[in-house]
Design a protein around this motif. Structure first.
Motif, PDB file in Angstrom:
ATOM      1  N   THR A  15     -39.783 -22.625  19.360  1.00 18.72           N
ATOM      2  CA  THR A  15     -38.343 -22.448  19.162  1.00 18.72           C
ATOM      3  C   THR A  15     -37.985 -21.005  19.469  1.00 18.72           C
ATOM      4  O   THR A  15     -38.325 -20.093  18.713  1.00 18.72           O
ATOM      5  CB  THR A  15     -37.934 -22.799  17.718  1.00 18.72           C
ATOM      6  N   SER A  16     -37.331 -20.794  20.611  1.00 22.51           N
ATOM      7  CA  SER A  16     -37.010 -19.446  21.061  1.00 22.51           C
ATOM      8  C   SER A  16     -35.777 -18.886  20.370  1.00 22.51           C
ATOM      9  O   SER A  16     -35.694 -17.689  20.093  1.00 22.51           O
ATOM     10  CB  SER A  16     -36.796 -19.447  22.579  1.00 22.51           C
ATOM     11  N   LEU A  17     -34.783 -19.737  20.113  1.00 26.06           N
ATOM     12  CA  LEU A  17     -33.619 -19.369  19.310  1.00 26.06           C
ATOM     13  C   LEU A  17     -33.469 -20.427  18.218  1.00 26.06           C
ATOM     14  O   LEU A  17     -33.429 -21.619  18.515  1.00 26.06           O
ATOM     15  CB  LEU A  17     -32.353 -19.305  20.161  1.00 26.06           C
ATOM     16  N   ASP A  18     -33.368 -19.979  16.976  1.00 24.93           N
ATOM     17  CA  ASP A  18     -33.439 -20.887  15.839  1.00 24.93           C
ATOM     18  C   ASP A  18     -32.151 -20.818  15.014  1.00 24.93           C
ATOM     19  O   ASP A  18     -32.009 -20.018  14.100  1.00 24.93           O
ATOM     20  CB  ASP A  18     -34.642 -20.511  14.970  1.00 24.93           C
ATOM     21  N   GLY A  19     -31.167 -21.652  15.390  1.00 19.81           N
ATOM     22  CA  GLY A  19     -29.919 -21.709  14.641  1.00 19.81           C
ATOM     23  C   GLY A  19     -29.149 -20.402  14.639  1.00 19.81           C
ATOM     24  O   GLY A  19     -28.625 -19.978  13.602  1.00 19.81           O
ATOM     25  N   LYS A  39     -34.028 -12.518  23.037  1.00 19.86           N
ATOM     26  CA  LYS A  39     -32.874 -11.815  23.609  1.00 19.86           C
ATOM     27  C   LYS A  39     -32.561 -12.298  25.023  1.00 19.86           C
ATOM     28  O   LYS A  39     -31.411 -12.631  25.340  1.00 19.86           O
ATOM     29  CB  LYS A  39     -33.128 -10.298  23.606  1.00 19.86           C
ATOM     30  N   THR A  40     -33.566 -12.312  25.882  1.00 28.21           N
ATOM     31  CA  THR A  40     -33.348 -12.762  27.255  1.00 28.21           C
ATOM     32  C   THR A  40     -33.030 -14.254  27.294  1.00 28.21           C
ATOM     33  O   THR A  40     -32.221 -14.702  28.116  1.00 28.21           O
ATOM     34  CB  THR A  40     -34.571 -12.450  28.128  1.00 28.21           C
ATOM     35  N   THR A  41     -33.623 -15.031  26.392  1.00 31.78           N
ATOM     36  CA  THR A  41     -33.268 -16.447  26.295  1.00 31.78           C
ATOM     37  C   THR A  41     -31.784 -16.607  26.009  1.00 31.78           C
ATOM     38  O   THR A  41     -31.104 -17.469  26.593  1.00 31.78           O
ATOM     39  CB  THR A  41     -34.086 -17.139  25.189  1.00 31.78           C
ATOM     40  N   PHE A  42     -31.253 -15.782  25.119  1.00 31.12           N
ATOM     41  CA  PHE A  42     -29.823 -15.825  24.807  1.00 31.12           C
ATOM     42  C   PHE A  42     -28.998 -15.534  26.052  1.00 31.12           C
ATOM     43  O   PHE A  42     -28.023 -16.242  26.350  1.00 31.12           O
ATOM     44  CB  PHE A  42     -29.506 -14.821  23.707  1.00 31.12           C
ATOM     45  N   ARG A  51     -30.481 -24.672  29.024  1.00 32.43           N
ATOM     46  CA  ARG A  51     -29.627 -25.560  28.241  1.00 32.43           C
ATOM     47  C   ARG A  51     -30.156 -25.617  26.802  1.00 32.43           C
ATOM     48  O   ARG A  51     -31.315 -25.980  26.586  1.00 32.43           O
ATOM     49  CB  ARG A  51     -29.616 -26.961  28.845  1.00 32.43           C
ATOM     50  N   PRO A  52     -29.337 -25.252  25.828  1.00 30.52           N
ATOM     51  CA  PRO A  52     -29.812 -25.265  24.441  1.00 30.52           C
ATOM     52  C   PRO A  52     -29.985 -26.681  23.898  1.00 30.52           C
ATOM     53  O   PRO A  52     -29.355 -27.629  24.381  1.00 30.52           O
ATOM     54  CB  PRO A  52     -28.706 -24.520  23.690  1.00 30.52           C
TER      55      PRO A  52
END
Length: 236
Positions: A15-19, A39-42, A51-52
């Motif tokens: 999970t690269s970004l978690d909520g 950060k770069t994933t964002f 795509r999230p």
């Protein structure tokens, strides 16, 4: 203004970004955190490259996630990358002009030249990018990001590897982007002096979770931030 709600990105079991929940209003805003924090994933989500799995992103009242990536560029998202994107064999002018689709003819030329003049650094529009110093090439990347009436400018580690003198010039350029373009600017960088100098608001990611957000000076003194990112709990 950008509003991020419950943004989640997964790569397989990671999970690269978690909520992620985040609000940036205006000016230059910082997004910091350790390597691999997301950060770069964002930035990739905002740009349309990723795509999230869940969540929403609204910018200036528009739903970014419903837009195709090419429509986001037309809408006004501009971005620099950690690796240089400018083409060495082309002139500075051609590199900036090639990402500019908002205008044609004399208006386009004037806007491209204004972007090059804005970043400064003694760069001639006719110079080949391959002949420039590392700092000047970085400024060309920023010029590409401010041309064509951007609404959201994303800067991914623009100062990485630069000497202090060139970082100082870049600091002034970044600080003036919102006034020059009217764009909300989000800066990712590991140079805390740069972040402190240009960012009124800063958010901190750690393992995909937002651990702090608020006025930059306050965030950088947060004990959780110092432990997770700066590696110390001493007051700075």
């Amino acid at each position: 203004m950008i509003e991020v709600t419950d943004l989640t990105v997964r790569y397989g079991g990671v999970t690269s970004l978690d909520g992620m929940n985040l609000h940036f209003d205006s000016g230059v805003c910082g997004l910091i955190g350790p390597n691999g924090a997301g950060k770069t994933t964002f930035f990739n989500v905002l740009s349309g490259f990723v795509r999230p799995a869940a969540g929403s992103v609204t910018a200036f009242g528009d739903d970014l996630l419903r837009m195709a990536h090419f429509r986001r560029a037309r809408w006004g998202i501009r971005r620099t990358f950690q690796t240089e994107q400018a083409i060495s064999a082309l002139s500075v002018y051609d590199n900036v002009a090639m990402i500019h689709s908002a205008m044609r003819g004399a208006a386009r030329r004037a806007d491209v030249l204004a972007a090059i003049e804005f970043v400064g650094g003694g760069i001639s529009p006719d110079a080949k990018v391959g002949s420039l110093t590392a700092g000047q090439r970085r400024l060309v990347e920023v010029a590409r990001a401010v041309a064509g009436k951007p609404r959201l400018v994303l800067l991914d580690e623009p100062a990485a590897g630069l000497p202090d003198s060139e970082t100082e010039h870049l600091t002034g350029v970044i600080k003036n982007i919102p006034e020059h373009t009217g764009a909300l600017t989000i800066l990712v960088d590991h140079d805390m002096s740069l972040v402190s100098a240009v960012c009124g608001t800063t958010a901190v990611l750690d393992f995909g979770k937002l651990i702090a957000s608020g006025p930059t000076a306050q965030v950088l003194r947060d004990e959780n931030v110092m432990r997770a990112y700066l590696g110390t709990a001493e007051v700075i």
